[in-house]
Design a protein around this motif. Structure first.
Motif, mmCIF file in Angstrom:
data_model
loop_
_atom_site.group_PDB
_atom_site.id
_atom_site.type_symbol
_atom_site.label_atom_id
_atom_site.label_comp_id
_atom_site.label_asym_id
_atom_site.label_seq_id
_atom_site.Cartn_x
_atom_site.Cartn_y
_atom_site.Cartn_z
ATOM 1 N N LEU A 35 0.858 -1.182 0.000
ATOM 2 C CA LEU A 35 0.000 0.000 0.000
ATOM 3 C C LEU A 35 0.892 1.228 0.000
ATOM 4 O O LEU A 35 1.872 1.290 0.744
ATOM 5 C CB LEU A 35 -0.922 0.006 1.222
ATOM 6 N N ASP A 36 0.554 2.200 -0.824
ATOM 7 C CA ASP A 36 1.361 3.416 -0.908
ATOM 8 C C ASP A 36 0.913 4.445 0.128
ATOM 9 O O ASP A 36 0.092 4.151 1.001
ATOM 10 C CB ASP A 36 1.350 3.980 -2.329
ATOM 11 N N GLU A 37 1.420 5.652 0.015
ATOM 12 C CA GLU A 37 1.113 6.706 0.990
ATOM 13 C C GLU A 37 -0.354 7.124 0.965
ATOM 14 O O GLU A 37 -0.848 7.700 1.921
ATOM 15 C CB GLU A 37 2.024 7.923 0.773
ATOM 16 N N GLU A 38 -1.065 6.813 -0.121
ATOM 17 C CA GLU A 38 -2.500 7.084 -0.204
ATOM 18 C C GLU A 38 -3.323 5.878 0.250
ATOM 19 O O GLU A 38 -4.549 5.870 0.112
ATOM 20 C CB GLU A 38 -2.879 7.451 -1.635
ATOM 21 N N LEU A 39 -2.639 4.860 0.766
ATOM 22 C CA LEU A 39 -3.262 3.599 1.175
ATOM 23 C C LEU A 39 -3.996 2.928 0.020
ATOM 24 O O LEU A 39 -5.080 2.354 0.185
ATOM 25 C CB LEU A 39 -4.181 3.787 2.378
ATOM 26 N N LYS A 40 -3.379 2.992 -1.146
ATOM 27 C CA LYS A 40 -3.874 2.324 -2.346
ATOM 28 C C LYS A 40 -2.867 1.238 -2.723
ATOM 29 O O LYS A 40 -1.659 1.389 -2.526
ATOM 30 C CB LYS A 40 -4.007 3.295 -3.520
ATOM 31 N N SER A 41 -3.367 0.165 -3.291
ATOM 32 C CA SER A 41 -2.518 -0.948 -3.684
ATOM 33 C C SER A 41 -1.600 -0.562 -4.838
ATOM 34 O O SER A 41 -2.022 0.122 -5.780
ATOM 35 C CB SER A 41 -3.388 -2.134 -4.102
ATOM 36 N N VAL A 42 -0.362 -1.000 -4.750
ATOM 37 C CA VAL A 42 0.604 -0.847 -5.832
ATOM 38 C C VAL A 42 1.327 -2.178 -6.013
ATOM 39 O O VAL A 42 1.521 -2.926 -5.062
ATOM 40 C CB VAL A 42 1.629 0.275 -5.572
ATOM 41 N N VAL A 43 1.727 -2.436 -7.245
ATOM 42 C CA VAL A 43 2.521 -3.622 -7.546
ATOM 43 C C VAL A 43 3.983 -3.241 -7.373
ATOM 44 O O VAL A 43 4.482 -2.344 -8.053
ATOM 45 C CB VAL A 43 2.254 -4.118 -8.982
ATOM 46 N N VAL A 44 4.661 -3.901 -6.444
ATOM 47 C CA VAL A 44 6.073 -3.602 -6.206
ATOM 48 C C VAL A 44 6.994 -4.586 -6.926
ATOM 49 O O VAL A 44 8.129 -4.248 -7.235
ATOM 50 C CB VAL A 44 6.412 -3.559 -4.696
ATOM 51 N N ASP A 45 6.499 -5.791 -7.195
ATOM 52 C CA ASP A 45 7.279 -6.794 -7.932
ATOM 53 C C ASP A 45 6.315 -7.823 -8.509
ATOM 54 O O ASP A 45 5.845 -8.698 -7.780
ATOM 55 C CB ASP A 45 8.291 -7.468 -7.004
ATOM 56 N N PRO A 46 6.017 -7.740 -9.801
ATOM 57 C CA PRO A 46 5.061 -8.672 -10.399
ATOM 58 C C PRO A 46 5.446 -10.145 -10.237
ATOM 59 O O PRO A 46 4.587 -11.020 -10.222
ATOM 60 C CB PRO A 46 5.039 -8.285 -11.871
ATOM 61 N N ALA A 47 6.726 -10.415 -10.093
ATOM 62 C CA ALA A 47 7.206 -11.789 -9.945
ATOM 63 C C ALA A 47 7.553 -12.114 -8.500
ATOM 64 O O ALA A 47 8.232 -13.100 -8.223
ATOM 65 C CB ALA A 47 8.422 -12.004 -10.844
ATOM 66 N N GLY A 48 7.084 -11.303 -7.569
ATOM 67 C CA GLY A 48 7.479 -11.453 -6.173
ATOM 68 C C GLY A 48 6.914 -12.657 -5.456
ATOM 69 O O GLY A 48 7.499 -13.130 -4.487
ATOM 70 N N ASP A 49 5.772 -13.132 -5.883
ATOM 71 C CA ASP A 49 5.121 -14.253 -5.215
ATOM 72 C C ASP A 49 4.727 -15.319 -6.233
ATOM 73 O O ASP A 49 4.647 -15.057 -7.434
ATOM 74 C CB ASP A 49 3.860 -13.778 -4.474
ATOM 75 N N ASP A 50 4.428 -16.484 -5.713
ATOM 76 C CA ASP A 50 3.952 -17.579 -6.537
ATOM 77 C C ASP A 50 2.652 -17.157 -7.228
ATOM 78 O O ASP A 50 1.830 -16.453 -6.622
ATOM 79 C CB ASP A 50 3.701 -18.799 -5.641
ATOM 80 N N PRO A 51 2.457 -17.545 -8.477
ATOM 81 C CA PRO A 51 1.223 -17.159 -9.185
ATOM 82 C C PRO A 51 -0.059 -17.529 -8.436
ATOM 83 O O PRO A 51 -1.038 -16.780 -8.500
ATOM 84 C CB PRO A 51 1.329 -17.915 -10.512
ATOM 85 N N SER A 52 -0.054 -18.622 -7.705
ATOM 86 C CA SER A 52 -1.270 -18.982 -6.957
ATOM 87 C C SER A 52 -1.541 -17.985 -5.832
ATOM 88 O O SER A 52 -2.700 -17.697 -5.518
ATOM 89 C CB SER A 52 -1.174 -20.405 -6.407
ATOM 90 N N ASP A 53 -0.485 -17.439 -5.244
ATOM 91 C CA ASP A 53 -0.669 -16.418 -4.201
ATOM 92 C C ASP A 53 -1.196 -15.117 -4.800
ATOM 93 O O ASP A 53 -2.033 -14.437 -4.198
ATOM 94 C CB ASP A 53 0.637 -16.165 -3.459
ATOM 95 N N VAL A 54 -0.708 -14.771 -5.979
ATOM 96 C CA VAL A 54 -1.195 -13.564 -6.648
ATOM 97 C C VAL A 54 -2.660 -13.748 -7.030
ATOM 98 O O VAL A 54 -3.469 -12.832 -6.858
ATOM 99 C CB VAL A 54 -0.322 -13.209 -7.866
ATOM 100 N N ARG A 55 -3.031 -14.923 -7.516
ATOM 101 C CA ARG A 55 -4.441 -15.189 -7.829
ATOM 102 C C ARG A 55 -5.305 -15.086 -6.569
ATOM 103 O O ARG A 55 -6.422 -14.557 -6.622
ATOM 104 C CB ARG A 55 -4.598 -16.562 -8.488
ATOM 105 N N ALA A 56 -4.793 -15.567 -5.442
ATOM 106 C CA ALA A 56 -5.530 -15.442 -4.184
ATOM 107 C C ALA A 56 -5.720 -13.977 -3.818
ATOM 108 O O ALA A 56 -6.778 -13.581 -3.310
ATOM 109 C CB ALA A 56 -4.799 -16.186 -3.063
ATOM 110 N N ALA A 57 -4.715 -13.156 -4.081
ATOM 111 C CA ALA A 57 -4.825 -11.720 -3.818
ATOM 112 C C ALA A 57 -5.885 -11.085 -4.708
ATOM 113 O O ALA A 57 -6.687 -10.262 -4.249
ATOM 114 C CB ALA A 57 -3.476 -11.044 -4.026
ATOM 115 N N VAL A 58 -5.901 -11.471 -5.975
ATOM 116 C CA VAL A 58 -6.909 -10.949 -6.906
ATOM 117 C C VAL A 58 -8.307 -11.347 -6.430
ATOM 118 O O VAL A 58 -9.212 -10.522 -6.360
ATOM 119 C CB VAL A 58 -6.649 -11.463 -8.341
ATOM 120 N N GLU A 59 -8.466 -12.617 -6.098
ATOM 121 C CA GLU A 59 -9.770 -13.112 -5.656
ATOM 122 C C GLU A 59 -10.167 -12.557 -4.295
ATOM 123 O O GLU A 59 -11.358 -12.429 -3.988
ATOM 124 C CB GLU A 59 -9.754 -14.635 -5.620
#
Length: 75
Positions: A35-59
């Motif tokens: 979360l940035d200074e506006e408390l909005k989500s930002v992508v800091v590293d698209p490859a930072g987590d396993d794709p299943s974890d990113v899908r869980a975040a999306v869902e």
């Protein structure tokens, strides 16, 4: 497709107008989202987590502000 090639071929998009800053994304995929200074989500590293974890975040986003696209898709 391997997890590594899946990470390289995806683009993660956050709709900042829709984001309410719940932090679910950074809970499920903490190396990908923050979360940035506006408390909005930002992508800091698209490859930072396993794709299943990113899908869980999306869902897990309560307002559907995050989506994943293949790099070859147009917005």
């Amino acid at each position: 497709m391997t997890a590594e090639s899946d990470r390289a071929s995806r683009r993660i998009i956050v709709d900042r107008d829709r984001c309410i800053g719940s932090g679910n994304c950074s809970f499920y995929a903490p190396n990908t989202f923050d979360l940035d200074e506006e408390l909005k989500s930002v992508v800091v590293d698209p490859a930072g987590d396993d794709p299943s974890d990113v899908r869980a975040a999306v869902e897990g986003c309560p307002v559907n502000a995050i989506r994943i696209e293949a790099d070859d898709e147009e917005t």
